[in-house]
Design a protein around this motif. Structure first.
Motif, short mmCIF file in Angstrom:
data_model
loop_
_atom_site.label_atom_id
_atom_site.label_comp_id
_atom_site.label_asym_id
_atom_site.label_seq_id
_atom_site.Cartn_x
_atom_site.Cartn_y
_atom_site.Cartn_z
N ALA A 67 0.83 -1.21 0.00
CA ALA A 67 0.00 0.00 0.00
C ALA A 67 0.86 1.25 0.00
O ALA A 67 0.57 2.24 -0.69
CB ALA A 67 -0.93 -0.01 1.21
N ALA A 68 1.96 1.21 0.75
CA ALA A 68 2.85 2.37 0.85
C ALA A 68 3.56 2.67 -0.47
O ALA A 68 4.06 3.77 -0.67
CB ALA A 68 3.87 2.15 1.96
N ARG A 69 3.59 1.68 -1.36
CA ARG A 69 4.23 1.86 -2.67
C ARG A 69 3.24 2.33 -3.74
O ARG A 69 3.62 2.52 -4.90
CB ARG A 69 4.93 0.57 -3.10
N CYS A 70 1.98 2.52 -3.36
CA CYS A 70 0.99 3.11 -4.26
C CYS A 70 1.07 4.63 -4.17
O CYS A 70 1.76 5.18 -3.32
CB CYS A 70 -0.41 2.60 -3.91
N ASP A 71 0.35 5.32 -5.05
CA ASP A 71 0.38 6.79 -5.06
C ASP A 71 -0.73 7.38 -4.20
O ASP A 71 -0.67 8.56 -3.84
CB ASP A 71 0.21 7.31 -6.50
N ARG A 72 -1.72 6.56 -3.88
CA ARG A 72 -2.87 7.04 -3.13
C ARG A 72 -3.41 5.89 -2.31
O ARG A 72 -3.44 4.75 -2.80
CB ARG A 72 -3.93 7.56 -4.11
N ILE A 73 -3.81 6.16 -1.09
CA ILE A 73 -4.39 5.14 -0.23
C ILE A 73 -5.79 5.57 0.17
O ILE A 73 -6.00 6.66 0.70
CB ILE A 73 -3.54 4.91 1.04
N VAL A 74 -6.75 4.69 -0.10
CA VAL A 74 -8.13 4.88 0.35
C VAL A 74 -8.42 3.76 1.35
O VAL A 74 -8.28 2.58 1.01
CB VAL A 74 -9.13 4.85 -0.81
N GLU A 75 -8.80 4.14 2.56
CA GLU A 75 -9.06 3.15 3.61
C GLU A 75 -10.55 3.10 3.93
O GLU A 75 -11.17 4.14 4.21
CB GLU A 75 -8.29 3.49 4.88
N LEU A 76 -11.11 1.90 3.86
CA LEU A 76 -12.51 1.68 4.23
C LEU A 76 -12.58 1.11 5.63
O LEU A 76 -11.81 0.19 5.97
CB LEU A 76 -13.18 0.69 3.27
N VAL A 77 -13.48 1.63 6.43
CA VAL A 77 -13.76 1.08 7.75
C VAL A 77 -15.28 1.06 7.92
O VAL A 77 -15.93 2.10 7.79
CB VAL A 77 -13.11 1.92 8.88
N ASP A 78 -15.81 -0.11 8.16
CA ASP A 78 -17.26 -0.26 8.38
C ASP A 78 -18.08 0.39 7.28
O ASP A 78 -19.08 1.08 7.55
CB ASP A 78 -17.65 0.30 9.74
N GLY A 79 -17.67 0.20 6.02
CA GLY A 79 -18.46 0.67 4.90
C GLY A 79 -18.39 2.15 4.63
O GLY A 79 -19.19 2.69 3.86
N ARG A 80 -17.41 2.81 5.26
CA ARG A 80 -17.23 4.25 5.03
C ARG A 80 -15.76 4.53 4.75
O ARG A 80 -14.88 3.80 5.22
CB ARG A 80 -17.68 5.06 6.25
N ILE A 81 -15.49 5.59 4.00
CA ILE A 81 -14.11 5.96 3.73
C ILE A 81 -13.56 6.71 4.93
O ILE A 81 -14.04 7.79 5.29
CB ILE A 81 -14.01 6.83 2.45
N ALA A 82 -12.56 6.10 5.57
CA ALA A 82 -11.96 6.69 6.76
C ALA A 82 -10.73 7.53 6.43
O ALA A 82 -10.31 8.38 7.21
CB ALA A 82 -11.56 5.57 7.75
N ARG A 83 -10.13 7.25 5.25
CA ARG A 83 -8.93 7.97 4.85
C ARG A 83 -8.80 7.94 3.34
O ARG A 83 -9.09 6.93 2.70
CB ARG A 83 -7.70 7.30 5.50
N ASP A 84 -8.39 9.06 2.77
CA ASP A 84 -8.11 9.14 1.34
C ASP A 84 -6.96 10.13 1.20
O ASP A 84 -7.15 11.34 1.30
CB ASP A 84 -9.35 9.63 0.58
N GLU A 85 -5.76 9.59 1.00
CA GLU A 85 -4.59 10.48 1.00
C GLU A 85 -3.59 10.10 -0.07
O GLU A 85 -3.49 8.94 -0.49
CB GLU A 85 -3.92 10.46 2.38
N VAL A 86 -2.85 11.09 -0.50
CA VAL A 86 -1.77 10.90 -1.45
C VAL A 86 -0.55 10.41 -0.68
O VAL A 86 -0.26 10.90 0.43
CB VAL A 86 -1.45 12.21 -2.18
N VAL A 87 0.17 9.46 -1.25
CA VAL A 87 1.36 8.91 -0.60
C VAL A 87 2.59 9.66 -1.12
O VAL A 87 2.85 9.66 -2.33
CB VAL A 87 1.52 7.40 -0.91
N PRO A 88 3.33 10.32 -0.24
CA PRO A 88 4.55 10.99 -0.71
C PRO A 88 5.64 9.98 -1.01
O PRO A 88 5.88 9.05 -0.23
CB PRO A 88 4.93 11.87 0.49
N HIS A 89 6.25 10.13 -2.16
CA HIS A 89 7.39 9.27 -2.51
C HIS A 89 8.60 10.17 -2.66
O HIS A 89 8.68 10.99 -3.58
CB HIS A 89 7.12 8.50 -3.81
N GLY A 90 9.54 10.01 -1.69
CA GLY A 90 10.71 10.87 -1.64
C GLY A 90 11.52 10.85 -2.89
O GLY A 90 12.15 11.80 -3.26
#
Length: 237
Positions: free
Chosen positions: A214-237
């Motif tokens: 997941a950390a090697r993707c450009d964006r992480i969307v996290e689902l918790v209990d059927g809702r989006i809990a996080r949607d963030e861009v992953v910084p790649h140094g």
């Protein structure tokens, strides 16, 4: 806000319930809003039962949502009949699953051309050449005519990836594509997905339980209990 032309998928207030009208009716997606842009390489994460597979199936036009709006490449798909959904799925989407689902009696190249056969009823020499080019691109130049039983798990998954690309989809949905592989094969397959993304501009949504991937993707969307809990861009140094 993204330019509308950059949007591949728009989901607005998407809900999904099972056993509708029954005493055991259960809503598993609770009004999701999600945009997928052209060129996204997104990880979809979350605990078991969070709704990841349901969301992926809705995006993949394999299940219908119970409520909400789904726009795919500018077209609202919720009104399409089953035939229309099938056509859109074949023309726009590719699928890679945890288990490769290759047909054991077919060679690698025959497995890759299966989506073409299903869509058009025949395989032309042009289609076969395209399949062989894809197999070469995923590192299987010497295994094109071998059957799945003659290939390692990682090689079988590479065949499945080539199959997902044979119709030139705008988006590939990968459900735990490395979940059945050892660490070395997993890294190789994931690196292959990233290289396809870089070279072809294909968008990817990758469901994974592996935080390393997941950390090697450009964006992480996290689902918790059927809702989006996080949607963030992953910084790649």
């Amino acid at each position: 806000m993204s330019n509308g032309a950059d949007l591949l998928i728009e989901l607005d207030n998407v809900r999904k319930s099972y056993n509708v009208g029954q005493p055991n009716e259960t809503e598993v997606l609770h009004g999701l809003d999600l945009n997928v842009r052209r060129g996204d390489f997104m990880a979809l994460i979350g605990p078991s039962g969070s709704g990841k597979s349901t969301l992926l199936n809705i995006i993949g036009l394999l299940e219908r949502m119970s409520a909400g709006r789904y726009v795919l490449q500018g077209e609202e798909v919720q009104a399409l009949d089953d035939g229309g959904l099938t056509l859109r799925r074949r023309s726009t989407l590719g699928f890679v699953f945890q288990f490769h689902h290759l047909l054991p009696a077919f060679s690698a190249v025959e497995n890759v051309t299966l989506p073409v056969l299903m869509a058009e009823g025949r395989i032309s020499s042009k289609h076969e050449q395209h399949a062989r080019e894809l197999l070469a691109a995923v590192g299987l130049s010497r295994a094109m005519d071998k059957r799945p039983s003659e290939l390692s798990g990682g090689m079988q998954q590479r065949v499945a990836i080539a199959r997902a690309l044979v119709m030139n989809p705008a988006l590939v949905l990968a459900d735990e594509p490395t979940g059945n592989l050892d660490t070395a094969s997993s890294d190789e397959v994931f690196a292959l997905l990233r290289s396809i993304h870089a070279e072809r501009g294909t968008s990817f949504i990758v469901v994974t339980h592996d935080p390393r991937l997941a950390a090697r993707c450009d964006r992480i969307v996290e689902l918790v209990d059927g809702r989006i809990a996080r949607d963030e861009v992953v910084p790649h140094g």
